[in-house]
Scaffold this active site. Structure first.
Site, short mmCIF file in Angstrom:
data_model
loop_
_atom_site.label_atom_id
_atom_site.label_comp_id
_atom_site.label_asym_id
_atom_site.label_seq_id
_atom_site.Cartn_x
_atom_site.Cartn_y
_atom_site.Cartn_z
N ASP A 95 0.79 -1.23 0.00
CA ASP A 95 0.00 0.00 0.00
C ASP A 95 0.82 1.29 0.00
O ASP A 95 0.31 2.36 -0.28
CB ASP A 95 -0.93 0.02 1.23
CG ASP A 95 -0.17 -0.01 2.55
OD1 ASP A 95 1.07 -0.11 2.54
OD2 ASP A 95 -0.82 0.07 3.61
N HIS A 96 2.12 1.20 0.29
CA HIS A 96 2.92 2.41 0.49
C HIS A 96 3.63 2.92 -0.76
O HIS A 96 4.01 4.09 -0.83
CB HIS A 96 3.97 2.17 1.57
CG HIS A 96 3.51 2.48 2.96
ND1 HIS A 96 2.38 1.91 3.51
CD2 HIS A 96 4.01 3.31 3.92
CE1 HIS A 96 2.22 2.36 4.76
NE2 HIS A 96 3.19 3.21 5.01
N ASP A 160 3.86 -0.94 11.42
CA ASP A 160 3.38 0.39 11.06
C ASP A 160 2.72 0.95 12.31
O ASP A 160 1.98 0.24 13.01
CB ASP A 160 2.36 0.32 9.91
CG ASP A 160 2.01 1.69 9.38
OD1 ASP A 160 2.48 2.04 8.27
OD2 ASP A 160 1.26 2.42 10.06
N ARG A 448 -1.45 12.55 10.20
CA ARG A 448 -0.24 13.33 10.50
C ARG A 448 -0.13 14.53 9.57
O ARG A 448 -0.53 14.47 8.42
CB ARG A 448 1.02 12.46 10.38
CG ARG A 448 1.05 11.41 11.46
CD ARG A 448 2.39 10.70 11.56
NE ARG A 448 2.30 9.76 12.68
CZ ARG A 448 2.70 8.51 12.64
NH1 ARG A 448 3.26 8.02 11.56
NH2 ARG A 448 2.57 7.74 13.70
N SER A 643 6.21 7.50 12.85
CA SER A 643 6.11 6.18 12.24
C SER A 643 6.92 5.14 13.00
O SER A 643 7.86 5.46 13.74
CB SER A 643 6.60 6.26 10.80
OG SER A 643 6.75 4.98 10.24
N ARG A 645 8.88 3.16 11.53
CA ARG A 645 9.94 2.74 10.61
C ARG A 645 11.28 2.50 11.32
O ARG A 645 11.88 3.39 11.91
CB ARG A 645 10.10 3.74 9.46
CG ARG A 645 10.61 5.10 9.82
CD ARG A 645 10.46 6.07 8.67
NE ARG A 645 9.05 6.33 8.38
CZ ARG A 645 8.58 7.50 7.92
NH1 ARG A 645 9.39 8.50 7.69
NH2 ARG A 645 7.30 7.65 7.68
#
Length: 755
Positions: A95-96, A160, A448, A643, A645
């Protein structure tokens, strides 16, 4: 049947006994969060009673979810874990990597072309290790999880930060870094400090322009971006039960913006209805049978102040719509006060773009309510003044809303339907503008709004609101417009007023989809080959990080002293850098390029102690590393906010940063640093942040006796030869110290699996 029925049935069969045991052990009524946490203790966990915010606890999550940007590094690590198949149900969601530009069909075709290598890698790894694979265009990970996998009383982790979305379906769902996902996929216990509990009592019922989004926008204003750190936010009360399931998910989703470990709602009839509408009648039946165990004990609501560490009360009947921003999601403005804030703060009054959708607000209910305003605009002959962009959350929602004429309402007023993907929310937006640096305003229904988050422009003022309010503001094209009180002049010169939005909680004719986008893995993936070209600039097999050499750190060079807000977007930007998420060396070229240097208020311009010139951050780190030296980073409050990440931790590790010393950490980032072998420390005296000077070197003393609860001493040597001694706290427990000594958590896993 995509969900794992036998697993869920097993959870429900064991839950009553486990809950009763925990209630007896703790000697008190239990909140919902406690019921789920204590019923998911790992078999390795020796304790049975834990102190909130103090004790580390080993858990056994039911499943793992990964999105394509983070899955690359997670699966590259899992390939080194020595396992032939994942130990728990796991999925990958593409999806990213789809950039929003001109529209769904064209953008998806371009993504498939540009990211073919990455998609093939993810699909082949998924096939080999028994992981479910959701194709590009299938939808945003959190919406797809809510529709297919989330279940009341369950526990999951996801790579995520907005994994917490599943709390809308009564699940403890927590965002983590990829190394944590590797632990669980490898069949190991997953460690978390027992969270504090924040109770939010909701009374009354939403009406008019108010929506579920406004609940979390208000809560964000109360708690701020760090107020939920280390805590689960548990919503309860008749107001909570009155909210739709997807509305609950919206609130939980944005709990990531207050730093919460997760957020959760109790199981109720609305969740049961949602399960049945999404093809999970069997789960609804099972959950209905044990409903008391999927809700807090009745005594909790009678005296909530006794059982929660903090309590907030909100009357939904009195709740006003909110608009939060710019530049931070906790700057909360009631709609009635927003026009004044726009003028007082000189925010650009003209609204250029309204964007709705994302993992936060892309349900059928969200889009149908927003579409009612789009229909009004056409019926009342209003010309939409701002650009309008719509991002459906999943192919099921897209197909159903197209079937029911909802998407056409948006298109009739000039709206552009983008692919079922993250798109503009994460910076994957090819914004068509002649000047990408000018001051301007946009409003979104995303989560965000950090500077440069959506379009890369630091001067874009991003505001966050509900989809219906975003739509109304886009119609007006004016940030000072209040649809509750103000009128607009239509194309006939007539003054008209928008009516309150109306929509459907669930589609009247049910959900439908032709191809949801799911590919099941092979039953036996042992014959699947996963190939990564050495010439690739997108993917790179990982080499293990070096073990700690057993010595104190001496003579570390200050790389950067970050000033103010330093999120994971500042540490490792998304947007165009997403293409390198599977290539550690290449993506390390974005390390800390967004952080503001305390000494010159510039980004990506720091003193290089090797060249003695001002240069870019990654180049400076590489120069120091090439000389056989190492670096340390200093940060401010809530360092690593945003995030999940883990690249924001792996890049510093890769480029020779040994220590990150800050005033305070965001939870996920601190854990990610620990997992990758970077020493994460906090100033015992926050004022010591001011002692750090531009050309400092630091020694870290006490590592040879690294012990839980015992601070370390840092000796800072300044350019003039003077020294300062700084006490640095840490939150490492014994297992985490073992990660540090091994060089990373993955190194330790590999050693254990090799025995």
């Amino acid at each position: 049947m995509l969900f794992d029925f036998n697993l869920i049935k097993s959870v429900y069969e064991q839950m009553p006994e486990k809950v009763n045991k925990a209630r007896k052990t703790l000697g008190k009524p239990l909140t919902l969060s406690e019921k789920i946490l204590y019923s998911h203790l790992s078999a390795e966990e020796k304790g049975d009673k834990f102190k909130r915010a103090e004790d580390y606890v080993n858990f056994a999550p039911d499943r793992v979810a990964m999105q394509d940007a983070t899955a690359q590094m997670a699966l590259l690590q899992f390939m080194n874990a020595g396992k032939s198949k994942v130990a728990v149900p796991s999925t990958v969601h593409c999806d990213h990597l789809i950039q929003a530009s001109v529209g769904a069909d064209e953008d998806l075709k371009e993504a498939l072309l540009q990211n073919n290598e990455v998609y093939n890698f993810l699909q082949s790894v998924s096939d080999k290790y028994g992981i479910g694979f959701w194709k590009p265009g299938a939808g945003i990970i959190h919406q797809v999880v809510l529709e297919n996998y989330a279940f009341p009383g369950g526990m999951m982790i996801g790579t995520d930060s907005h994994t917490v979305n599943a709390g809308g379906l009564g699940m403890v769902a927590i965002g983590v870094g990829g190394a944590d996902a590797v632990d669980v996929m490898a069949g190991m216990a997953w460690e978390l400090k027992m969270p504090k509990l924040i109770g939010v009592k909701l009374t009354g019922k939403l009406s008019g322009w108010a929506s579920s989004k406004d609940v979390i926008l208000k809560v964000a204003g109360i708690l701020t971006v760090k107020g939920g750190t280390g805590a689960i936010v548990e919503y309860f009360g008749e107001g909570a039960d009155a909210l739709s399931c997807t509305g609950k998910a919206t609130i939980c989703n944005m709990g990531a913006e207050i730093g919460a470990t997760t957020s959760i709602f109790a199981y109720d009839k609305n969740m049961s209805t949602y399960l049945r509408h999404t093809g999970r009648e069997q789960i609804a039946d099972l959950a209905d049978d044990i409903m008391p165990h999927l809700r807090a004990d009745e005594e909790i609501a009678l005296n909530p102040e006794k059982y929660y560490d903090e309590l907030i009360e909100i009357n939904l009947s009195e709740l006003e719509p909110f608009i939060n921003g710019p530049f931070t999601p906790d700057l909360a403005h009631p709609l009635s006060e927003f026009a004044k804030a726009v003028k007082t703060n000189d925010y650009p009054q003209e609204l250029e773009v309204g964007l709705i959708g994302s993992c936060t607000n892309s349900s059928y209910e969200d889009l149908s309510r927003a579409a009612s305003l789009a229909k009004q605009a056409r019926d009342k002959n209003l010309k939409v003044k701002a650009e309008f962009i719509v991002t459906p959350g999943s192919e099921m929602v897209r197909y159903t809303t197209e079937r029911d004429g909802i998407l056409s309402e948006f298109e009739n007023i000039g709206g552009v339907i983008m692919s079922n993907a993250c798109g503009p929310c994460i910076g994957q937006w090819n914004r068509h503008t002649e000047d990408p640096t000018r001051k301007n305003s946009i409003i979104t229904s995303f989560n965000r709004n950090f500077a440069k988050r959506n379009d890369g422009n630091p001067n874009t003022h991003g505001f966050v609101a509900s989809p219906e309010l975003v739509t109304a503001m886009a119609i007006a094209g004016d940030l000072t417009f209040n649809p509750m009180t103000d009128t607009l002049i239509n194309e006939d010169g007539v003054e008209v007023k928008l009516d309150e939005p109306k929509g459907y909680e669930l589609p009247p004719h049910g959900f439908d989809v032709v191809d949801a986008g799911y590919l099941a893995p092979q039953a036996d993936g042992s014959g699947v080959k996963v190939e990564v070209s050495k010439m690739s600039d997108r993917l790179q097999l990982l080499a293990p990080f070096k073990e700690w050499d057993g010595e104190d750190y001496l003579g570390l060079n200050l790389l950067i002293k970050a000033k103010g807000k330093c999120t994971t977007d500042h540490i490792s930007m998304a947007g165009p850098w997403l293409r390198f998420r599977g290539h550690l060396d290449n993506i390390s070229n974005n390390m800390l390029i967004g952080a503001i240097n305390y000494f010159n208020d510039e980004s990506n311009l720091i003193f290089n102690p090797i060249s003695e010139k001002y240069e870019e951050v990654p180049a400076t780190a590489r120069a120091i590393k090439a000389k056989g030296q190492a670096s340390f980073v200093v940060g401010d409050e809530n360092y690593g906010e945003g995030s999940s990440r883990e690249h924001a931790a792996m890049e510093p590790r890769h480029l020779g940063i040994k220590v990150v010393l800050v005033r305070s950490f965001a939870r996920i980032h601190e854990t990610n640093l620990k997992k990758q072998g970077v020493l994460g420390l906090t100033f015992a005296d926050k004022a010591d942040y001011d002692k750090i000077q531009e050309k400092d070197k630091v020694d870290v003393n006490g590592l040879t006796n690294f012990t839980p609860g015992v601070p370390l001493e840092l000796v800072v040597t300044h350019e003039d030869g003077s020294k300062d001694s700084i006490v640095a706290n840490h939150s490492y427990n014994k297992v985490q110290i073992d990660w540090f000594k091994a060089g990373s958590a993955l190194n330790l896993i590999r050693k254990q699996n090799a025995k």
